[in-house]
Design an enzyme around this catalytic site. Structure first.
Site, PDB file in Angstrom:
ATOM      1  N   HIS A  57       0.889  -1.330  -0.520  1.00 24.52           N
ATOM      2  CA  HIS A  57       0.413   0.013  -0.205  1.00 24.52           C
ATOM      3  C   HIS A  57       0.863   1.211   0.070  1.00 24.52           C
ATOM      4  O   HIS A  57       1.946   1.166   0.695  1.00 24.52           O
ATOM      5  CB  HIS A  57      -1.257   0.071   1.298  1.00 24.52           C
ATOM      6  CG  HIS A  57      -1.734  -0.559   1.620  1.00 24.52           C
ATOM      7  ND1 HIS A  57      -3.297  -1.193   2.029  1.00 24.52           N
ATOM      8  CD2 HIS A  57      -2.292  -2.205   0.589  1.00 24.52           C
ATOM      9  CE1 HIS A  57      -4.010  -1.664   1.906  1.00 24.52           C
ATOM     10  NE2 HIS A  57      -3.324  -2.840   1.597  1.00 24.52           N
ATOM     11  N   GLU A  59       0.760   3.843   2.119  1.00 24.81           N
ATOM     12  CA  GLU A  59       1.498   4.131   3.303  1.00 24.81           C
ATOM     13  C   GLU A  59       2.891   3.418   3.667  1.00 24.81           C
ATOM     14  O   GLU A  59       3.626   3.862   4.197  1.00 24.81           O
ATOM     15  CB  GLU A  59       0.444   3.875   3.864  1.00 24.81           C
ATOM     16  CG  GLU A  59      -1.106   5.087   4.244  1.00 24.81           C
ATOM     17  CD  GLU A  59      -1.979   4.082   2.753  1.00 24.81           C
ATOM     18  OE1 GLU A  59      -2.844   4.266   3.410  1.00 24.81           O
ATOM     19  OE2 GLU A  59      -1.490   2.824   2.440  1.00 24.81           O
ATOM     20  N   CYS A  87      -6.282   2.099   5.613  1.00 22.57           N
ATOM     21  CA  CYS A  87      -7.048   0.602   6.139  1.00 22.57           C
ATOM     22  C   CYS A  87      -6.380  -0.435   7.535  1.00 22.57           C
ATOM     23  O   CYS A  87      -6.003   0.829   7.882  1.00 22.57           O
ATOM     24  CB  CYS A  87      -6.612  -0.492   5.155  1.00 22.57           C
ATOM     25  SG  CYS A  87      -5.011  -1.682   4.956  1.00 22.57           S
ATOM     26  N   CYS A  90      -2.285  -0.651   7.119  1.00 19.07           N
ATOM     27  CA  CYS A  90      -2.144   0.357   7.929  1.00 19.07           C
ATOM     28  C   CYS A  90      -1.636   1.311   9.018  1.00 19.07           C
ATOM     29  O   CYS A  90      -0.960   1.858   8.627  1.00 19.07           O
ATOM     30  CB  CYS A  90      -2.487   1.526   6.580  1.00 19.07           C
ATOM     31  SG  CYS A  90      -1.185   0.756   4.664  1.00 19.07           S
TER      32      CYS A  90
END
Length: 153
Positions: A57, A59, A87, A90
């Site tokens: 991701h 992040e 999410c 993260c």
């Protein structure tokens, strides 16, 4: 507060550039930047499809780059700017990395773990909590995602 708000929008524009980079690679357009002392120290864009890595991701990519830049897993006194509400994974990484502040753009009603479904980064049961500001350039961040998925259909 107006100065902070202006800075938040400026850095969110940088996160949007990363999201556009993701989209250009055929990835879901999410971008992140990490700022320390008023300057960007790390960037990340969504790369799950490109790397076949479910943890890639935006992040996580930015957290890894920031840890490398600071030569420490503790990202003390940093702010993450990300175009989509993070999410669960993260949010956990943000807490563990000791990021001070999180600024996000569009809410994520299906998997957002900051405000939408959970409140992980502000949960008082955890050993670290983040300051949070949501909704910065939310329309623009959301429009980028909607356009991406509209074009996929």
């Amino acid at each position: 507060m107006a100065l902070q708000s202006d800075m938040d929008e400026t850095f969110m524009l940088s996160a949007l550039e990363q999201a556009e980079r993701s989209a250009a690679m055929g990835e879901v357009p999410v971008g992140a930047v990490i700022v320390k002392d008023g300057r960007i120290i790390a960037v990340g864009c969504n790369m799950k499809e490109t790397t076949n890595d479910p943890t890639a991701h935006a992040e996580i990519q930015a957290i890894r780059a920031a840890a490398k830049a600071l030569q420490s897993w503790r990202l003390l006194d940093t702010t993450m700017y990300v175009t989509l509400e993070p999410c669960v994974m993260c949010c956990g990484a943000l807490v563990h990395a000791r990021v001070r502040r999180l600024v996000y753009g569009a809410p994520d009603p299906k998997s957002g773990a900051v405000d939408s479904l959970f409140n992980i980064v502000t949960d008082e049961r955890l050993n670290h909590r983040l300051e949070v500001r949501g909704g910065v350039l939310a329309q623009r961040c959301g429009d980028l995602l909607r356009e991406f998925f509209r074009n996929k259909r």
